[in-house]
Scaffold this motif. Structure first.
Motif, PDB file in Angstrom:
ATOM      1  N   ARG A 318       0.830  -1.206   0.000  1.00  0.00           N
ATOM      2  CA  ARG A 318       0.000   0.000   0.000  1.00  0.00           C
ATOM      3  C   ARG A 318       0.869   1.263   0.000  1.00  0.00           C
ATOM      4  O   ARG A 318       0.593   2.221  -0.731  1.00  0.00           O
ATOM      5  N   CYS A 319       1.927   1.253   0.771  1.00  0.00           N
ATOM      6  CA  CYS A 319       2.827   2.417   0.798  1.00  0.00           C
ATOM      7  C   CYS A 319       3.515   2.613  -0.548  1.00  0.00           C
ATOM      8  O   CYS A 319       3.704   3.754  -0.998  1.00  0.00           O
ATOM      9  N   LEU A 320       3.881   1.512  -1.205  1.00  0.00           N
ATOM     10  CA  LEU A 320       4.505   1.621  -2.526  1.00  0.00           C
ATOM     11  C   LEU A 320       3.533   2.227  -3.526  1.00  0.00           C
ATOM     12  O   LEU A 320       3.907   3.074  -4.352  1.00  0.00           O
ATOM     13  N   CYS A 321       2.254   1.824  -3.466  1.00  0.00           N
ATOM     14  CA  CYS A 321       1.252   2.383  -4.368  1.00  0.00           C
ATOM     15  C   CYS A 321       1.052   3.881  -4.110  1.00  0.00           C
ATOM     16  O   CYS A 321       0.921   4.667  -5.057  1.00  0.00           O
ATOM     17  N   ASN A 444      10.758  -2.963  -9.529  1.00  0.00           N
ATOM     18  CA  ASN A 444      11.842  -3.711  -8.888  1.00  0.00           C
ATOM     19  C   ASN A 444      11.468  -4.085  -7.462  1.00  0.00           C
ATOM     20  O   ASN A 444      11.741  -5.200  -7.002  1.00  0.00           O
ATOM     21  N   LEU A 445      10.846  -3.165  -6.742  1.00  0.00           N
ATOM     22  CA  LEU A 445      10.427  -3.441  -5.375  1.00  0.00           C
ATOM     23  C   LEU A 445       9.327  -4.495  -5.327  1.00  0.00           C
ATOM     24  O   LEU A 445       9.321  -5.360  -4.437  1.00  0.00           O
ATOM     25  N   CYS A 477       1.018  -5.927 -10.200  1.00  0.00           N
ATOM     26  CA  CYS A 477       1.474  -4.984 -11.239  1.00  0.00           C
ATOM     27  C   CYS A 477       0.318  -4.109 -11.716  1.00  0.00           C
ATOM     28  O   CYS A 477       0.489  -2.921 -11.986  1.00  0.00           O
ATOM     29  N   ALA A 478      -0.885  -4.718 -11.818  1.00  0.00           N
ATOM     30  CA  ALA A 478      -2.048  -3.956 -12.274  1.00  0.00           C
ATOM     31  C   ALA A 478      -2.438  -2.886 -11.262  1.00  0.00           C
ATOM     32  O   ALA A 478      -2.758  -1.749 -11.629  1.00  0.00           O
ATOM     33  N   VAL A 479      -2.410  -3.234  -9.963  1.00  0.00           N
ATOM     34  CA  VAL A 479      -2.763  -2.248  -8.931  1.00  0.00           C
ATOM     35  C   VAL A 479      -1.759  -1.103  -8.932  1.00  0.00           C
ATOM     36  O   VAL A 479      -2.126   0.066  -8.801  1.00  0.00           O
ATOM     37  N   LEU A 480      -0.475  -1.436  -9.103  1.00  0.00           N
ATOM     38  CA  LEU A 480       0.543  -0.388  -9.159  1.00  0.00           C
ATOM     39  C   LEU A 480       0.329   0.515 -10.371  1.00  0.00           C
ATOM     40  O   LEU A 480       0.434   1.746 -10.279  1.00  0.00           O
ATOM     41  N   ALA A 523      11.236   8.108   1.439  1.00  0.00           N
ATOM     42  CA  ALA A 523      12.330   7.969   2.400  1.00  0.00           C
ATOM     43  C   ALA A 523      11.858   7.401   3.730  1.00  0.00           C
ATOM     44  O   ALA A 523      12.603   6.667   4.399  1.00  0.00           O
ATOM     45  N   LEU A 524      10.625   7.711   4.122  1.00  0.00           N
ATOM     46  CA  LEU A 524      10.161   7.363   5.463  1.00  0.00           C
ATOM     47  C   LEU A 524       9.238   6.151   5.516  1.00  0.00           C
ATOM     48  O   LEU A 524       9.224   5.424   6.517  1.00  0.00           O
ATOM     49  N   PHE A 525       8.453   5.894   4.468  1.00  0.00           N
ATOM     50  CA  PHE A 525       7.385   4.907   4.576  1.00  0.00           C
ATOM     51  C   PHE A 525       7.545   3.697   3.650  1.00  0.00           C
ATOM     52  O   PHE A 525       6.970   2.646   3.937  1.00  0.00           O
ATOM     53  N   VAL A 526       8.241   3.830   2.542  1.00  0.00           N
ATOM     54  CA  VAL A 526       8.401   2.697   1.624  1.00  0.00           C
ATOM     55  C   VAL A 526       9.429   1.725   2.197  1.00  0.00           C
ATOM     56  O   VAL A 526      10.494   2.145   2.662  1.00  0.00           O
TER      57      VAL A 526
END
Length: 530
Positions: A318-321, A444-445, A477-480, A523-526
């Motif tokens: 979720r943080c990555l999105c 990549n992540l 991948c679709a959600v991203l 920087a802080l959440f991913v």
């Protein structure tokens, strides 16, 4: 190169038939040529995107589209994509076509892209040739052009998810990283080529006179490049069809696979997902017939289970999105209005002045220079993608992600505060850094997250049953990729109002502020995986 592909394909089927010991999580190493062929899809897609960016506004103006319909044209496609992308991503995870899981969807979307380009670049000419009545001709020209733009945008936005999932399915972890770098490299190259061809005045060249108008010339090149690139892409790396894998698994082989969580679908690869998702070793040991795979597929693809997976998405996904949404909102805020910013703010032109006035001609000159700025963005994106492979060993994915957002935020901030022609063109290189970052680091992540989950499953499985996840790589991948559509909705729905109130300068300032917020967020959440 063709021989290598054939050998890879035969090796895949032989290992299934003979049940040779094959590492289920790590597909065979792919040749550089195969990864380059796979990346040709990004070249073709980005080439057509560049052509659309250069010509869609003149096309819409030439057919007489009312201003009240502009927002519908730009918002309809991302809204459809945002709603349907996770559904299609989940469906591709369970696709049982003979040709593989991802390639049938990619081929369908390519055909939709071709149809969309045909309609919006040729629709006006075809309607003019078939309909004599001016009023009916105007209505049909606007309708067909709008359908073409929406269809092309929808398919071009949609296709990125299946392409990334296809790469993840057939490549080892190392090859996934290499493949993503090649994707970003060819994305920049395709954009550069498209912008350069779009900048040529075809009306005064022989090819333009032969084909009719510059719209037909660009359709010719776009259709040629798109068809050639995706033909190469679809023949690059073979997929293992789920049907064939299931047929090749005998009941005697099933007990050997019992420790690998038979009741849940495995996250990596067509082969292993087929073994562990559709064959129950406990039934096989008792001589019972496995359940109907088609029924299991339908169960996994229900809308209820899909929504449950999206709502219960792990926090790091979720943080990555969210970080991806920040990045694309900042990037699109700048890119969609950049040429207008160059014409009005940098060159002090007036798009609403009379077309034969000095102010309007100055504005057109600024738009042309803005197109060259976008070309610089694409070229630097390719160049930066090439050096990313070296940089990642020194600063890691976190450093790359942070640096991409930071440089873009600073670059757009300086452009907004000091709108000078030469400094603006020089700072367009920061757009290329951001573009390359958005196309590589988040995916990549995703690959690293899946690999980490896979290792955890392997360690936990021998100790008992494992409550696995139904989420596949196609869905993730679709959600991203959905974040791109959501960013388009936010930009299309909000920035147009701000531009009307405060002028184009608000665009680059907004892009800078959002990028700096995203910089703090990554920087802080991913979460980053070593």
């Amino acid at each position: 190169m063709g021989g290598n592909i054939g050998q890879l394909g035969s090796r895949t089927y032989e290992s299934l038939a003979d049940d040779e010991p094959l590492d289920p999580e790590e597909p065979p190493k792919r040749h550089t040529g195969n990864l380059i062929m796979h990346s040709m899809a990004m070249l073709g897609r980005e080439f057509c995107y560049a052509v659309e960016a250069a010509y869609v506004t003149p096309v819409l103006l030439s057919v007489g589209l009312p201003k009240s319909l502009y927002s519908m044209v730009w918002l309809l496609s991302p809204i459809l994509g945002f709603l349907l992308q996770p559904v299609v991503g989940s469906a591709s995870d369970h696709c049982r076509a003979r040709w593989g899981r991802r390639r049938p969807y990619i081929l369908t979307l390519v055909i939709m892209m071709l149809l969309g380009m045909t309609l919006y670049l040729n629709g006006d000419a075809v309607v003019a040739a078939l309909i004599a009545d001016p009023r009916r001709r105007l209505i049909w020209a606007i309708t067909i052009t709008m359908i073409g733009v929406v269809l092309f945008d929808f398919a071009a936005d949609f296709i990125d998810g299946p392409i990334k999932a296809y790469l993840f399915d057939v490549c080892s972890h190392e090859d996934k990283e290499r493949g993503l770098h090649y994707h970003a490299l060819f994305t920049g190259f395709g954009g550069t080529l498209g912008y350069l061809l779009g900048a040529i005045d075809w009306a005064h060249l022989e090819l333009g006179r032969v084909l009719g108008t510059e719209f037909q010339v660009m359709f010719f090149f776009s259709a040629l490049v798109l068809t050639l690139c995706f033909t190469i892409h679809l023949c690059s790396i073979p997929e293992a069809p789920l049907k064939d894998v299931i047929k090749d698994i005998s009941p005697q082989q099933a007990p050997q696979d019992f420790p690998l969580s038979p009741d849940k679908m495995y996250q990596y690869g067509s082969i292993e997902k087929a073994k562990n998702g559709y064959v129950n070793p406990e039934l096989a040991m008792h001589g019972e017939k496995p359940p109907n795979p088609a029924k299991q597929t339908r169960k996994a693809m229900t809308m209820k289970s899909l929504l449950r997976e999206l709502v219960n998405m792990p926090p790091h996904y979720r943080c990555l999105c969210i970080s991806h949404l920040f990045g694309w909102t900042a990037f699109l805020s700048n890119m969609l209005f950049f040429t207008d910013f160059m014409g009005q703010i940098v060159y002090h032109g007036d798009p609403y002045a009379a077309h034969n006035s000095t102010e309007f001609l100055i504005y057109e000159r600024g738009v042309e220079v803005g197109c060259w700025g976008l070309c610089i963005n694409s070229m630097f994106s390719s160049l930066y993608s090439y050096f990313q492979k070296s940089l990642v060993s020194y600063i890691g994915l976190k450093g790359l992600y942070f640096m991409g957002y930071l440089l873009f935020g600073l670059g757009t901030g300086f452009i907004g505060l000091f709108p000078n022609v030469y400094s603006t063109l020089a700072l367009c290189t920061s757009f290329g850094v951001m573009s390359s970052t958005l196309y590589t680091v988040p995916f990549n992540l995703i690959a690293k997250y899946h690999r980490e989950e896979q290792e955890e499953k392997r360690q936990q499985a021998p100790g008992g049953s494992l409550d696995g996840s139904e989420r596949g790589q196609g869905l993730d991948c679709a959600v991203l990729t959905c974040m791109v559509q959501l960013a388009q909705i936010l930009v299309g729905g909000g920035l147009g109002f701000l531009v009307n109130k405060a002028g184009s300068v608000i665009v680059v300032i907004t892009a800078s502020v959002v990028a700096m917020i995203g910089c703090c967020f990554v920087a802080l959440f991913v979460r980053y995986v070593d």
